[in-house]
Design an enzyme around this catalytic site. Structure first.
Site, PDB file in Angstrom:
ATOM      1  N   SER A 220      -4.303 -41.551  65.233  1.00  0.00           N
ATOM      2  CA  SER A 220      -4.273 -40.098  65.097  1.00  0.00           C
ATOM      3  C   SER A 220      -4.504 -39.472  66.465  1.00  0.00           C
ATOM      4  O   SER A 220      -5.514 -39.754  67.109  1.00  0.00           O
ATOM      5  CB  SER A 220      -5.355 -39.621  64.125  1.00  0.00           C
ATOM      6  OG  SER A 220      -5.131 -40.117  62.833  1.00  0.00           O
ATOM      7  N   GLY A 225       0.034 -35.260  67.060  1.00  0.00           N
ATOM      8  CA  GLY A 225       0.735 -36.039  66.053  1.00  0.00           C
ATOM      9  C   GLY A 225       0.080 -37.385  65.821  1.00  0.00           C
ATOM     10  O   GLY A 225      -1.108 -37.572  66.095  1.00  0.00           O
ATOM     11  N   GLY A 251      -8.230 -37.291  58.807  1.00  0.00           N
ATOM     12  CA  GLY A 251      -7.831 -38.655  59.134  1.00  0.00           C
ATOM     13  C   GLY A 251      -7.848 -39.569  57.921  1.00  0.00           C
ATOM     14  O   GLY A 251      -7.016 -40.470  57.793  1.00  0.00           O
ATOM     15  N   ASP A 252      -8.785 -39.317  57.015  1.00  0.00           N
ATOM     16  CA  ASP A 252      -8.867 -40.114  55.792  1.00  0.00           C
ATOM     17  C   ASP A 252      -7.677 -39.825  54.884  1.00  0.00           C
ATOM     18  O   ASP A 252      -7.117 -40.736  54.262  1.00  0.00           O
ATOM     19  CB  ASP A 252     -10.175 -39.817  55.063  1.00  0.00           C
ATOM     20  CG  ASP A 252     -11.373 -39.925  55.987  1.00  0.00           C
ATOM     21  OD1 ASP A 252     -11.377 -40.817  56.845  1.00  0.00           O
ATOM     22  OD2 ASP A 252     -12.293 -39.097  55.856  1.00  0.00           O
TER      23      ASP A 252
END
Length: 315
Positions: A220, A225, A251-252
Site C-alpha cells: 500500500s 496507489g 489497509g485491512d
C-alpha cells in the site's frame, strides 16, 4: 472461507470532533464502537462482501465479551481463545478535515500456554480455509518468531497464508515463505533498511523481500496507489478518492478485497484498491460493502511508474 488471526484485537472507539484542542473539554459530534484489530477488520470486510469468515483472536474480560458479541452481530464466527487479561480499547479522534489522532493501548500480555492455544485454534479451523490472514502487531508475551511458526504450521497443513505485520515479526516470518505479505510504504522501507522516494524504489524493495522469502508482496503506497509484485510480474493500480474521512482499517479492507478476489494477479489488485479507496471515505473503521465499491474507476497496469515520487505514506 477466509480465516483471520488477530493476536492483539481491540475495541475501537471513534469520536468525531469539531476540532481538537489540548487541555479543554471536547464534545463529540458522533461516536461509535467497532470490533478492531487488523485481522478482525479483514474479517469484517470479508463478511461485508458476503463471504464466510472465521476470526481467531485471544479475548478476555468484559471488553473481550463485547468484541465477540459485536462480531456475531456482523455474521462473523468469533473463534475466541480465552485469556486472563482484558482485551484492549483503542481510541480514534477525527477532525473535520480528516486528521486522525489515534491512541492504541498496549493490550494484555499472553502467557506461553495462551500463545499456544491461539496456534491450536488456527490449526483446528484451518482445514476449511481458502486463506489464512494473520494481521497486526504481536502482543506482549509473544516472541517475534510467533508469526513464523504460524506460517510454517499453516503451510504444513496445506493452507495459503497472508501476513500483514512489520518489524522483527515480519523479518522472522520471511524465511517461512508466506504466500502474501502486505506492508505499507513505511513498513516496506523499514524492512529493507532504507528510505523509499519513488514507486520504483518501492518495487525494488518489494522484489528484495520476495528474494528473502515472500512469494508475493502487496504494498500500500497511500495516495499513490498499490503495488503488487509476484511471480507473474509487477502491477500497479490507483483509484480516485473524493475525500478521506478515515483511513483506519483501509489497509485491512484492501487485503480482504485482494484475498476474496483470488489473492493473485491484476484483478485481485484492482479489488484491493477498490476496497481501500471505499474504506477511506467511510467513518471510523467501517468496512465497505459491495455497494460502496467503484471497480470501474480503478486503473491497473503492468507499466509501473518507476519515477513517480511517493507523495504520502500509507496508513
Amino acid at each position: 472461507m477466509i480465516l483471520t488471526v488477530t493476536p492483539n484485537p481491540s475495541l475501537d472507539r471513534t469520536y468525531e470532533l469539531p476540532g481538537l484542542v489540548r487541555g479543554t473539554v471536547l464534545r463529540a459530534t458522533s461516536d461509535r464502537v467497532d470490533p478492531g484489530g487488523k485481522g478482525v477488520n479483514v474479517s469484517r470486510a470479508v463478511a461485508a462482501a458476503g463471504h464466510r469468515t472465521v476470526a481467531v483472536a485471544p479475548i478476555g474480560g468484559p471488553e473481550g465479551a463485547l468484541l465477540a458479541r459485536l462480531l456475531g452481530d456482523l455474521g462473523i464466527e468469533a473463534a475466541g481463545v480465552p485469556i486472563a487479561g482484558s482485551t484492549r480499547i483503542n481510541v480514534t479522534l477525527v477532525e473535520p478535515d480528516g486528521t486522525l489522532t489515534k491512541v492504541n493501548a498496549a493490550g494484555p500480555e499472553l502467557s506461553p500456554a495462551e500463545a499456544e492455544d491461539v496456534l491450536e485454534a488456527v490449526r483446528v479451523r484451518s482445514s476449511a480455509a481458502d486463506w489464512i490472514a494473520c494481521c497486526g502487531s504481536l502482543p506482549r508475551g509473544l516472541p517475534p518468531r510467533w508469526y513464523a511458526e504460524l506460517v510454517a504450521r499453516s503451510h504444513r497443513a496445506g493452507t495459503r497464508i497472508a501476513l500483514d505485520t512489520s518489524g522483527a515479526a515480519l523479518t522472522a516470518a520471511l524465511a517461512e515463505r508466506p504466500d502474501v505479505i502486505k506492508p505499507n510504504a513505511q513498513e516496506l522501507a523499514e524492512a529493507v533498511g532504507r528510505p523509499l522516494a519513488t514507486v520504483g524504489d518501492a518495487l525494488k524493495a518489494a522484489e528484495e523481500l520476495r528474494e528473502r522469502g515472500a512469494r508475493s508482496v502487496l504494498a500500500s503506497l497511500g495516495a499513490d496507489g498499490q503495488l503488487l509484485a509476484e511471480a507473474s510480474g509487477a502491477y500497479f493500480a490507483t483509484a480516485p478518492v473524493a475525500a478521506v474521512r478515515s483511513n483506519v482499517g483501509a489497509g485491512d479492507a484492501s487485503l480482504a478485497g485482494f484475498l476474496t478476489a483470488g489473492g493473485q494477479g491484476p484483478k485481485a489488485l484492482a479489488s484491493a484498491v477498490a476496497h481501500g479507496a471505499a474504506a477511506v471515505q467511510l467513518a471510523g473503521s467501517i468496512m465497505p460493502a459491495p455497494a460502496d465499491l467503484d471497480l470501474p474507476s480503478v486503473v491497473t497496469t503492468s507499466d509501473v511508474p518507476l519515477d513517480r515520487a511517493l507523495t504520502e505514506p500509507a496508513p
